[in-house]
Design a protein around this motif. Structure first.
Motif, PDB file in Angstrom:
ATOM      1  N   SER A 204       8.836  11.157  -7.149  1.00 54.35           N
ATOM      2  CA  SER A 204       7.537  10.496  -6.987  1.00 54.35           C
ATOM      3  C   SER A 204       7.015  10.695  -5.565  1.00 54.35           C
ATOM      4  O   SER A 204       5.800  10.824  -5.350  1.00 54.35           O
ATOM      5  CB  SER A 204       7.649   9.006  -7.303  1.00 54.35           C
ATOM      6  OG  SER A 204       8.415   8.307  -6.322  1.00 54.35           O
ATOM      7  N   ILE A 205       7.907  10.745  -4.582  1.00 53.60           N
ATOM      8  CA  ILE A 205       7.493  11.006  -3.197  1.00 53.60           C
ATOM      9  C   ILE A 205       6.949  12.423  -3.070  1.00 53.60           C
ATOM     10  O   ILE A 205       5.918  12.661  -2.432  1.00 53.60           O
ATOM     11  CB  ILE A 205       8.662  10.777  -2.225  1.00 53.60           C
ATOM     12  CG1 ILE A 205       9.044   9.291  -2.195  1.00 53.60           C
ATOM     13  CG2 ILE A 205       8.299  11.247  -0.816  1.00 53.60           C
ATOM     14  CD1 ILE A 205      10.265   8.987  -1.359  1.00 53.60           C
TER      15      ILE A 205
ATOM     16  N   ARG B  48      16.194   5.634  -5.464  1.00 54.72           N
ATOM     17  CA  ARG B  48      15.532   4.920  -6.564  1.00 54.72           C
ATOM     18  C   ARG B  48      15.373   3.468  -6.130  1.00 54.72           C
ATOM     19  O   ARG B  48      16.320   2.687  -6.175  1.00 54.72           O
ATOM     20  CB  ARG B  48      16.330   5.024  -7.868  1.00 54.72           C
ATOM     21  CG  ARG B  48      15.573   4.448  -9.068  1.00 54.72           C
ATOM     22  CD  ARG B  48      16.313   4.671 -10.358  1.00 54.72           C
ATOM     23  NE  ARG B  48      15.551   4.210 -11.498  1.00 54.72           N
ATOM     24  CZ  ARG B  48      14.595   4.913 -12.107  1.00 54.72           C
ATOM     25  NH1 ARG B  48      14.310   6.133 -11.679  1.00 54.72           N
ATOM     26  NH2 ARG B  48      13.939   4.429 -13.136  1.00 54.72           N
ATOM     27  N   LEU B  49      14.155   3.123  -5.715  1.00 57.44           N
ATOM     28  CA  LEU B  49      13.933   1.810  -5.110  1.00 57.44           C
ATOM     29  C   LEU B  49      12.834   1.053  -5.855  1.00 57.44           C
ATOM     30  O   LEU B  49      11.738   1.583  -6.065  1.00 57.44           O
ATOM     31  CB  LEU B  49      13.499   1.960  -3.641  1.00 57.44           C
ATOM     32  CG  LEU B  49      14.419   2.763  -2.706  1.00 57.44           C
ATOM     33  CD1 LEU B  49      13.757   2.901  -1.337  1.00 57.44           C
ATOM     34  CD2 LEU B  49      15.767   2.085  -2.579  1.00 57.44           C
TER      35      LEU B  49
ATOM     36  N   LYS C  34       0.833  -1.202   0.000  1.00 56.93           N
ATOM     37  CA  LYS C  34       0.000   0.000   0.000  1.00 56.93           C
ATOM     38  C   LYS C  34       0.872   1.259   0.000  1.00 56.93           C
ATOM     39  O   LYS C  34       0.595   2.217  -0.727  1.00 56.93           O
ATOM     40  CB  LYS C  34      -0.907   0.013   1.227  1.00 56.93           C
ATOM     41  CG  LYS C  34      -1.991  -1.045   1.227  1.00 56.93           C
ATOM     42  CD  LYS C  34      -3.072  -0.730   0.204  1.00 56.93           C
ATOM     43  CE  LYS C  34      -4.219  -1.713   0.303  1.00 56.93           C
ATOM     44  NZ  LYS C  34      -5.287  -1.429  -0.705  1.00 56.93           N
ATOM     45  N   GLN C  35       1.933   1.249   0.797  1.00 55.80           N
ATOM     46  CA  GLN C  35       2.819   2.415   0.857  1.00 55.80           C
ATOM     47  C   GLN C  35       3.574   2.602  -0.454  1.00 55.80           C
ATOM     48  O   GLN C  35       3.740   3.732  -0.937  1.00 55.80           O
ATOM     49  CB  GLN C  35       3.804   2.267   2.023  1.00 55.80           C
ATOM     50  CG  GLN C  35       3.156   2.233   3.386  1.00 55.80           C
ATOM     51  CD  GLN C  35       2.304   3.453   3.655  1.00 55.80           C
ATOM     52  OE1 GLN C  35       2.726   4.589   3.436  1.00 55.80           O
ATOM     53  NE2 GLN C  35       1.079   3.232   4.122  1.00 55.80           N
ATOM     54  N   PHE C  36       4.019   1.492  -1.051  1.00 59.41           N
ATOM     55  CA  PHE C  36       4.760   1.575  -2.319  1.00 59.41           C
ATOM     56  C   PHE C  36       3.880   2.158  -3.420  1.00 59.41           C
ATOM     57  O   PHE C  36       4.313   3.024  -4.190  1.00 59.41           O
ATOM     58  CB  PHE C  36       5.247   0.182  -2.716  1.00 59.41           C
ATOM     59  CG  PHE C  36       6.082   0.169  -3.971  1.00 59.41           C
ATOM     60  CD1 PHE C  36       7.418   0.530  -3.934  1.00 59.41           C
ATOM     61  CD2 PHE C  36       5.524  -0.207  -5.193  1.00 59.41           C
ATOM     62  CE1 PHE C  36       8.190   0.524  -5.094  1.00 59.41           C
ATOM     63  CE2 PHE C  36       6.287  -0.215  -6.349  1.00 59.41           C
ATOM     64  CZ  PHE C  36       7.628   0.154  -6.297  1.00 59.41           C
TER      65      PHE C  36
ATOM     66  N   ALA D  79       5.033   5.423  -5.435  1.00 62.18           N
ATOM     67  CA  ALA D  79       5.552   5.206  -6.788  1.00 62.18           C
ATOM     68  C   ALA D  79       4.594   5.813  -7.806  1.00 62.18           C
ATOM     69  O   ALA D  79       3.380   5.803  -7.602  1.00 62.18           O
ATOM     70  CB  ALA D  79       5.716   3.711  -7.053  1.00 62.18           C
ATOM     71  N   PRO D  80       5.116   6.359  -8.906  1.00 60.35           N
ATOM     72  CA  PRO D  80       4.222   6.893  -9.946  1.00 60.35           C
ATOM     73  C   PRO D  80       3.331   5.784 -10.497  1.00 60.35           C
ATOM     74  O   PRO D  80       3.677   4.599 -10.430  1.00 60.35           O
ATOM     75  CB  PRO D  80       5.185   7.407 -11.022  1.00 60.35           C
ATOM     76  CG  PRO D  80       6.509   7.537 -10.341  1.00 60.35           C
ATOM     77  CD  PRO D  80       6.531   6.507  -9.257  1.00 60.35           C
ATOM     78  N   GLU D  81       2.190   6.166 -11.033  1.00 58.62           N
ATOM     79  CA  GLU D  81       1.267   5.176 -11.583  1.00 58.62           C
ATOM     80  C   GLU D  81       1.955   4.360 -12.670  1.00 58.62           C
ATOM     81  O   GLU D  81       2.622   4.890 -13.552  1.00 58.62           O
ATOM     82  CB  GLU D  81       0.043   5.889 -12.166  1.00 58.62           C
ATOM     83  CG  GLU D  81      -1.069   4.933 -12.545  1.00 58.62           C
ATOM     84  CD  GLU D  81      -2.317   5.666 -12.992  1.00 58.62           C
ATOM     85  OE1 GLU D  81      -3.254   5.005 -13.450  1.00 58.62           O
ATOM     86  OE2 GLU D  81      -2.340   6.911 -12.887  1.00 58.62           O
TER      87      GLU D  81
END
Length: 575
Positions: A452-453, A481-482, A435-437, A441-443
Motif C-alpha cells: 500500500s505504501i 502490516r499496521l 492524514k498520513q494513515f 493505507a488502501p482505500e
C-alpha cells in the motif's frame, strides 16, 4: 547558481537607496568553493552585503531603510568562535571571477559537455534580459517552432566560462537533471527544455511576470496579515513537501527564489533556482555548506543535515512575512552564522504580541534549532494555524518512512513503550497521523502494508524519486502490516514531543499505561539483549539505573530512554 526564470534586474534590496551602485554586489557573492573536487568538503555562502555599507559608514548598527527588511540589533557578547571562522577562511582563499587560478586559465581541462541539444537558436528568438546573478543571467525568449510556437518563455543562460571548477560543472549538470526529473507541481517553475553550445548552457522554463516574493515583501513594508502570510506559506510548504517526497532538497530557499506567476495580489507562487539542490534519501545526511546567510539552518553550518534544513529556511521566511524583520542578523558574515547557531529569535517585540498564539507557535516549531524536533513541511501544513486555511491538503510526509523503518527495527520492548506513548497523543497529533494513515493505507482498508505504501508513492512519483532511490528504502518494510493504533505508535516522533511543554505529562501518562499493561520484571542481561547491546560492563552499569530495584521492572528513566532506543539489528551488525 544565479537567477532563474523571470527575475527582474534590480538594485540590492538590502542596501539603502543612496548606496553606490558599483558596490551593491559583493565580489564573492553566490559562489561555492571547489575544494570538494579534490576530496575536500565544498562550501557555498552568500555573504551579507552589510559589511560593504559599514566600511563606508562607521555606524555601530545598520539603520533600517524604507526599502529593506528592518534589521535587529543583537544584544550581549557572542559565544566563542563558531564554524563561521573556518568558512570565512575558505572563502578568503578563493575569489571568483578572476579568470585565472595559479597562473593558468580557470577551468582549463574540464569537460564542459552536457550532452544537450545544440539547436537553441533554431528554436527560440531571444528577447531582453530580465534578471542577472553571479553565475548567469536570464532572458525572455519566444518559441519559434513546435507545440509552444509563439509562447514567451524564460531562459536561464549559464556561460561555460563561469564554470571554472569541476564542482561548478557538476552543479549545472545536477540542476538540469533535477529540473528534468521534477514535474507536476503547480508551485514549481515549469521546465521546458535545455540546450548548450560551445559557450553557454540554456535552461528554458515558463516565464513568470509577477516578480519576486521579496519585491512583494518590500513593497508592503515587510509586514503581511496572517491570512496573506498563510496564502504564501501554504504554497511554499506544498512545493517543499513535494520536493522532499521526491528525494530532493532545495538548499537555497529564500524570498528571492519564489516568483509570482502574474502581478495579481493572489498570483500563484513558483519555486525556482535549483542550482544548489541535491538528491537525498530519507535517512541520508549531506555535509557541504550551501545556502544564503540569513536563511541557512544551524545543522548546515555543523555539516550534517537533510531535508529539515529547507524547513528552517521556510521558518525564516515565515518570520519575515509576519513581523517584517529577520530573526537572525549581524553586521558580519561570521556574526550571522553565530546568531543562527547560538541566539533565539525574538517574539516579544511588536507585532508579535498582537499576533495569534498559533502563528507564534507555528514559526517557533519551524525555527527549532534541533532538526529532530523541527516540524516537517507536511506537519507544518497540519498545524492548527494553517490546516483549515482554504482547504489545505496535507501531503505524504517523507519522514514517515524513516520512522516506520526505525519501528520495524525496534525491539518488542520498545514497541510496547511506543504503543503506550501513542495512547497519550492529543487531537492535533492524531489529525496529522490520521492524514498520513489515509494516504498510505488502501482505500477502505484498515492496514498499512508495504504494497500500500508503494502504491501511494507511485501516485506522486516523478523521475526524481527514481534518481534518489526512495523506493529502495522500502525494502526494510517487507513484513509491515499496521492498523491505525500501531501505525500511530510507529509514526510518533519522540523528539518532537519532547520539545513541547506538555512532554512531562505525556511521558508520565504513557509510563503509567506501560507500567500497567506491558511492564514486567526484567534483568539487565535481558534489557541489554532487547536493545542489542553487547556485554560491556559500562553499558550494564548504565542499564542498572533503568530498572527499579524494588520489583525489577523498568523505571520511568528507563522507559524514557527506551523510547529513544536503538535497533537490535543495527547493533548486531556493528558487533
Amino acid at each position: 547558481m544565479g537567477t532563474c526564470a523571470s527575475k527582474p534586474p534590480r538594485r540590492n534590496p538590502y542596501l539603502p537607496r543612496d548606496f553606490p551602485e558599483q558596490l551593491q554586489t559583493p565580489e564573492n557573492e553566490d559562489h561555492r568553493d571547489d575544494s570538494s573536487a579534490a576530496g575536500k568538503p565544498s562550501f557555498f555562502y552568500t555573504p551579507s552585503p552589510i559589511r560593504f555599507f559599514l566600511s563606508k559608514k562607521k555606524s555601530p548598527a545598520r539603520r533600517s531603510s524604507g526599502n529593506s527588511t528592518p534589521s535587529r540589533i543583537l544584544k550581549g557578547p557572542f559565544p566563542p568562535p563558531s564554524p563561521a571562522k573556518h568558512i570565512m577562511a575558505v572563502l578568503t582563499r578563493r575569489r571568483p571571477g578572476t579568470g585565472t587560478e595559479g597562473g593558468q586559465e580557470a577551468g582549463a581541462g574540464l569537460d564542459k559537455r552536457f550532452g544537450l541539444s545544440k539547436r537553441f537558436k533554431d528554436r527560440y528568438e531571444v528577447g531582453e534580459e530580465v534578471g542577472r546573478g553571479h553565475f548567469g543571467y536570464t532572458v525572455s525568449a519566444t518559441c519559434k517552432s513546435g507545440d509552444r510556437t509563439g509562447q514567451k518563455v524564460a531562459v536561464k543562460v549559464i556561460p561555460k566560462a563561469k564554470m571554472t571548477t569541476a564542482i561548478a560543472v557538476e552543479d549545472v549538470r545536477r540542476e538540469v537533471r533535477i529540473l528534468q526529473a521534477l514535474a507536476g507541481h503547480d508551485n514549481l517553475v515549469q521546465f521546458y527544455d535545455a540546450f548548450e553550445d560551445d559557450d553557454k548552457v540554456y535552461i528554458v522554463m515558463e516565464l513568470c511576470e509577477g516578480g519576486e516574493l521579496l519585491d512583494r515583501i518590500l513593497a508592503r513594508g515587510g509586514k503581511f496579515t496572517e491570512d496573506y502570510s498563510k496564502n504564501v506559506l501554504v504554497q511554499i510548504l506544498n512545493v517543499v513537501s513535494f520536493c522532499h517526497l521526491q528525494g530532493v532538497v532545495h538548499r537555497d530557499l529564500k524570498p528571492e527564489n519564489f516568483l509570482l506567476k502574474a502581478k495579481d495580489d493572489d498570483s500563484q507562487l513558483k519555486a525556482i533556482d535549483f542550482g544548489l539542490s541535491d538528491f537525498v534519501k530519507p535517512d541520508e545526511k549531506l555535509n557541504d555548506i550551501v545556502g544564503s546567510a540569513y536563511y541557512v539552518a544551524p545543522e548546515v553550518l555543523l555539516r550534517s543535515y537533510g531535508t529539515e534544513a529547507d524547513v528552517w529556511s521556510v521558518g525564516v521566511i515565515a518570520y519575515i512575512l509576519l513581523c517584517g524583520s529577520r530573526p537572525f542578523w549581524a553586521r558580519t558574515e561570521s556574526g550571522i552564522f553565530r546568531s543562527v547557531l547560538k541566539t533565539d529569535p525574538s517574539f516579544i517585540e511588536q507585532p508579535w504580541p498582537s499576533l495569534s498564539t498559533h502563528a507564534k507557535d507555528f514559526v517557533q516549531c519551524l525555527l527549532n534549532k534541533d532538526p529532530r524536533k523541527r516540524m516537517t513541511a507536511a506537519q507544518a501544513l497540519s498545524h492548527p494555524w494553517i490546516r483549515d486555511h482554504n482547504g489545505v491538503e496535507v501531503p505524504i510526509d517523507i519522514r514517515i518512512l524513516r520512522l516506520l523503518k526505525a519501528y520495524t527495527l525496534s525491539s518488542p520492548l520498545r514497541k510496547a513503550a511506543l504503543r503506550a506513548l501513542s495512547r497519550t497523543l492529543t487531537a492535533d497529533d492524531l489529525f496529522y497521523l490520521n492524514k498520513q494513515f489515509r494516504h498510505l493505507a488502501p482505500e477502505k482498508s484498515e492496514n498499512v502494508t508495504l504494497e500500500s505504501i508503494k502504491t501511494a508513492l507511485t501516485k506522486h512519483a516523478t523521475n526524481a524519486m527514481k534518481e534518489s532511490r526512495i523506493t529502495d528504502y522500502l525494502t526494510w518494510l517487507s513484513a509491515l502490516r499496521l492498523d491505525f493504533d500501531e501505525f500511530c505508535a510507529a509514526a510518533v516522533c519522540v523528539h518532537q514531543l519532547e520539545s513541547f511543554d506538555r512532554w512531562e505529562q505525556h511521558a508520565r501518562c504513557a509510563y503509567e499505561i506501560f507500567d500497567k499493561d506491558g511492564n514486567r520484571a526484567i534483568v539487565i542481561e535481558e534489557l541489554a539483549s532487547e536493545l542489542g547491546l553487547g556485554p560491556s560492563v559500562p553499558l550494564h552499569a548504565v542499564l542498572n539505573d533503568w530498572i527499579r530495584h524494588t520489583d525489577g521492572k523498568l523505571s520511568f528513566l528507563g522507559f524514557v530512554k527506551l523510547l529513544h532506543g536503538v535497533s537490535t539489528r543495527s547493533h548486531k551488525r556493528l558487533r
